[in-house]
Motif scaffolding. Structure first.
Motif, PDB file in Angstrom:
ATOM      1  N   PHE A 101       0.637  -1.250  -0.106  1.00  0.00           N
ATOM      2  CA  PHE A 101       0.077   0.114  -0.133  1.00  0.00           C
ATOM      3  C   PHE A 101       1.025   1.328   0.113  1.00  0.00           C
ATOM      4  N   LEU A 102       1.853   1.476   0.847  1.00  0.00           N
ATOM      5  CA  LEU A 102       2.554   2.692   0.920  1.00  0.00           C
ATOM      6  C   LEU A 102       3.459   2.604  -0.324  1.00  0.00           C
ATOM      7  N   ALA A 103       3.893   1.294  -1.124  1.00  0.00           N
ATOM      8  CA  ALA A 103       4.704   1.734  -2.153  1.00  0.00           C
ATOM      9  C   ALA A 103       3.704   2.303  -3.355  1.00  0.00           C
ATOM     10  N   PHE A 104       2.449   1.695  -3.397  1.00  0.00           N
ATOM     11  CA  PHE A 104       1.393   2.135  -4.250  1.00  0.00           C
ATOM     12  C   PHE A 104       1.135   3.764  -4.271  1.00  0.00           C
ATOM     13  N   MET A 105       1.085   4.033  -2.858  1.00  0.00           N
ATOM     14  CA  MET A 105       0.698   5.562  -2.465  1.00  0.00           C
ATOM     15  C   MET A 105       1.991   6.191  -3.046  1.00  0.00           C
ATOM     16  N   SER A 106       3.106   5.875  -2.811  1.00  0.00           N
ATOM     17  CA  SER A 106       4.283   6.458  -3.430  1.00  0.00           C
ATOM     18  C   SER A 106       4.143   6.926  -4.689  1.00  0.00           C
ATOM     19  N   LEU A 107       3.979   5.701  -5.537  1.00  0.00           N
ATOM     20  CA  LEU A 107       3.667   5.954  -7.096  1.00  0.00           C
ATOM     21  C   LEU A 107       2.732   6.985  -7.362  1.00  0.00           C
ATOM     22  N   VAL A 108       1.498   6.803  -6.670  1.00  0.00           N
ATOM     23  CA  VAL A 108       0.726   7.886  -6.942  1.00  0.00           C
ATOM     24  C   VAL A 108       1.006   9.440  -6.616  1.00  0.00           C
ATOM     25  N   PHE A 109       1.862   9.601  -5.684  1.00  0.00           N
ATOM     26  CA  PHE A 109       2.099  10.718  -5.466  1.00  0.00           C
ATOM     27  C   PHE A 109       3.209  11.331  -6.524  1.00  0.00           C
ATOM     28  N   TYR A 110       4.129  10.365  -7.024  1.00  0.00           N
ATOM     29  CA  TYR A 110       4.948  10.834  -8.078  1.00  0.00           C
ATOM     30  C   TYR A 110       4.323  11.145  -9.310  1.00  0.00           C
ATOM     31  N   ALA A 111       3.352  10.559  -9.418  1.00  0.00           N
ATOM     32  CA  ALA A 111       2.237  10.346 -10.856  1.00  0.00           C
ATOM     33  C   ALA A 111       1.502  11.569 -10.850  1.00  0.00           C
ATOM     34  N   PHE A 140      11.241  -1.802  -3.827  1.00  0.00           N
ATOM     35  CA  PHE A 140      10.553  -0.840  -4.443  1.00  0.00           C
ATOM     36  C   PHE A 140      10.113   0.481  -3.256  1.00  0.00           C
ATOM     37  N   LEU A 141       9.635  -0.018  -2.062  1.00  0.00           N
ATOM     38  CA  LEU A 141       9.335   1.051  -1.186  1.00  0.00           C
ATOM     39  C   LEU A 141      10.445   1.757  -0.485  1.00  0.00           C
ATOM     40  N   PHE A 142      11.752   0.931  -0.535  1.00  0.00           N
ATOM     41  CA  PHE A 142      12.869   1.732  -0.151  1.00  0.00           C
ATOM     42  C   PHE A 142      13.147   2.961  -0.898  1.00  0.00           C
ATOM     43  N   VAL A 143      12.870   2.713  -2.494  1.00  0.00           N
ATOM     44  CA  VAL A 143      13.227   3.499  -3.235  1.00  0.00           C
ATOM     45  C   VAL A 143      12.090   4.873  -3.502  1.00  0.00           C
ATOM     46  N   THR A 144      11.102   4.437  -3.557  1.00  0.00           N
ATOM     47  CA  THR A 144       9.845   5.196  -3.641  1.00  0.00           C
ATOM     48  C   THR A 144       9.413   5.840  -2.412  1.00  0.00           C
ATOM     49  N   TYR A 145       9.587   5.382  -1.406  1.00  0.00           N
ATOM     50  CA  TYR A 145       8.836   5.868  -0.166  1.00  0.00           C
ATOM     51  C   TYR A 145       8.679   7.527  -0.292  1.00  0.00           C
ATOM     52  N   PHE A 146       7.383   8.051  -0.275  1.00  0.00           N
ATOM     53  CA  PHE A 146       7.073   9.341  -0.633  1.00  0.00           C
ATOM     54  C   PHE A 146       7.709  10.413   0.118  1.00  0.00           C
ATOM     55  N   PRO A 147       8.126  10.260   1.393  1.00  0.00           N
ATOM     56  CA  PRO A 147       8.647  11.367   2.385  1.00  0.00           C
ATOM     57  C   PRO A 147       9.932  11.760   1.746  1.00  0.00           C
ATOM     58  N   HIS A 148      10.661  10.815   1.085  1.00  0.00           N
ATOM     59  CA  HIS A 148      12.287  11.186   0.613  1.00  0.00           C
ATOM     60  C   HIS A 148      12.376  11.182  -0.828  1.00  0.00           C
ATOM     61  N   LEU A 149      11.151  10.871  -1.664  1.00  0.00           N
ATOM     62  CA  LEU A 149      11.296  10.382  -3.064  1.00  0.00           C
ATOM     63  C   LEU A 149      11.647  11.680  -3.839  1.00  0.00           C
TER      64      LEU A 149
END
Length: 500
Positions: free
Chosen positions: A34-44, A152-161
């Protein structure tokens, strides 16, 4: 989407928190996914097109990491795979960040023609450097292969992405393990949201409010006299400080809401007593990165070459002119040159890096060749050392902010009284005095929140303030800060470090 955009804290953050609480009840995989998905949404939300670049980078580096792990017993093959992975990452970074500015630079000097520009993918430097470090450590046996979901989450985690901090796998990967509880911890949520609110207040109510004063001077430096130029430079220094400090606080706070601990990235750098100390406080994870993956390997290579030639490569050798030059000065200048180039493709960034490289070499020489109990060392310490360091930093920030090297030189001329124009306004002076007092006399956010700080560089805070507690008084204070910031935030506001 930025952390200070209304859509982020009205829709995205509440959905992320509620979703994490829900999916966390089903265990690790669902919470991480879920966190990985939300991180992708954040970037998208910024660019769906460049989202595929991010995904492609992750899949490519994940495959490279497993090839490195599978060839652990074949040193030369492993080295070749690592070299290919690093080269591919740097090629992508070079294409988006440097190719077009470089071609247009040559076109401006009569070589070739103007090729226009390309939009720089947000956060490309951060997610590229994070993955290069992982590949290097994996080859050296300092990391282990990860499953695709955790990676995936390590790289994309939205607080630091988008703008850091530059995370190291050793401090983040273990937090995605099975043994932790995946759900909301009310103490972490309270602390994280308070941290976020303080950072947002810095960004929206200080950095954004003072930016206009700085912009007016940097856009037309010849229109300002001695006082006006210094006021503009100091306003920018405060804008940059509270912008980056605010972002760093918001990133750390957001991560803590989900019970993820980020490394500190900002620790009152204007209280530094030397440029070495400054870089241990400013963009701390970048300093750590270039030290571990650029400076230290260069030192190791030079030391080995010196030993092959029968020369000493010890701490005692560094106290000689030859040893200092080869083991400290030249490697440091090269490292800070690369750090400057990392910030941008313009000549001003290159000069910015060389300026700070020169500063650090002088600081090292000061420590190496002057006796610790000497009269000069006794005189230049404490507030005097802070003031000298701050002036040096100001001159570097002019080069960092200026539209080009020529513009920076014009501003330097104004700082020396060579221009005749507008002076400083009363409002500007009031901002500058108030913010300098806040920077130099008050504790920083992590001190207020009772979080750990570096023991080797304690901060001097004459004005003592109460520590944060999860109680009603602090809840009211941070809620007011958040509501005031929310009333003034705009979608146009971006963080200064997003462009890197």
């Amino acid at each position: 989407m930025t952390f200070s955009a209304p859509g982020f804290f009205v829709f995205f953050l509440p959905l992320s928190v509620l979703g994490f609480a829900l999916f966390g009840s089903f265990g690790r995989r669902s919470a991480v996914a879920f966190l990985a998905f939300m991180s992708l949404v954040f970037y998208a939300e910024w660019s769906v097109t460049y989202l595929w670049l991010l995904i492609g980078s992750i899949l490519f580096n994940f495959c490279v990491s497993h090839l490195i792990a599978r060839n652990a017993s074949r040193e030369r093959v492993q080295t070749g795979i690592l070299s290919f992975g690093i080269a591919a990452n740097l090629a992508a970074l070079g294409y988006f960040k440097y190719l077009f500015p470089l071609l247009n630079f040559f076109a401006g000097h009569g070589i070739g023609h103007n090729v226009g520009s390309i939009i720089l993918p947000l956060g490309i430097s951060f997610f590229t450097f994070t993955q290069i470090a992982y590949l290097v450590d994996l080859k050296q046996g300092a990391a282990t292969p990860e499953n695709l979901l955790s990676y995936f989450l390590f790289v994309t985690y939205f607080p630091h992405l988008i703008a850091g901090p530059i995370l190291h796998h050793k401090e983040i990967m273990p937090q995605f393990r099975e043994e932790r509880r995946y759900g909301l911890n009310r103490n972490d949520v309270a602390l994280g949201l308070s941290w976020f609110a303080m950072g947002m207040f810095k960004k929206v109510m200080i950095a954004d409010r003072i930016s206009a004063y700085a912009d007016s001077m940097f856009h037309a430096p010849r229109d300002f006299g001695f006082a006006g130029t210094w006021a503009g430079v100091l306003c920018y220094a405060m804008q940059l400080y509270f912008d980056f400090s605010g972002y760093s606080d918001m990133a750390v706070g957001l991560a803590r809401v989900f019970s993820i601990r980020f490394p500190l990235n900002f620790d009152s750098p204007y209280k530094a007593t030397g440029i070495i100390d400054f870089w241990n406080r400013w963009h701390m994870t970048l300093t750590r990165y270039i030290t571990a993956y650029v400076y230290s390997p260069i030192i190791f290579w030079i030391s080995r070459r010196r030993m092959e030639k029968g020369k000493k490569s010890t701490m005692r050798a560094r106290a000689t002119l030859d040893g200092f030059t080869s083991l400290i000065a030249l490697p440091m200048l090269f490292t800070l040159f690369l750090a400057g180039v990392w910030h941008g493709a313009g000549l001003q960034y290159l000069l910015y890096g060389l300026m700070h490289g020169t500063y650090i070499v002088i600081n090292h020489a000061w420590r190496t060749f002057l006796p610790a109990d000497g009269q000069l060392r006794r005189l230049i310490k404490g507030p005097v050392a802070v003031g000298i360091t701050f002036i040096c930093v100001l001159f570097g920030e002019v080069m960092f902010r200026a539209a080009g090297a020529g513009s920076a030189i014009s501003i330097y001329a104004g700082m020396l009284g060579r221009h005749h124009g507008a002076g400083a306004h009363t409002v500007e002076l009031a901002w500058i005095v108030a913010l300098l007092a806040l920077v130099w006399l008050m504790p920083n956010t992590q001190e207020l929140l009772g979080e750990e700080q570096r023991e080797d560089a304690p901060n001097w805070n004459p004005i003592k303030t109460p520590r944060w507690q999860p109680n009603l008084a602090w809840w009211l204070a941070t809620t007011c800060m958040f509501l005031i910031s929310m009333a003034y935030c705009t979608t146009e506001s971006t963080f200064l470090y997003f462009q890197f």
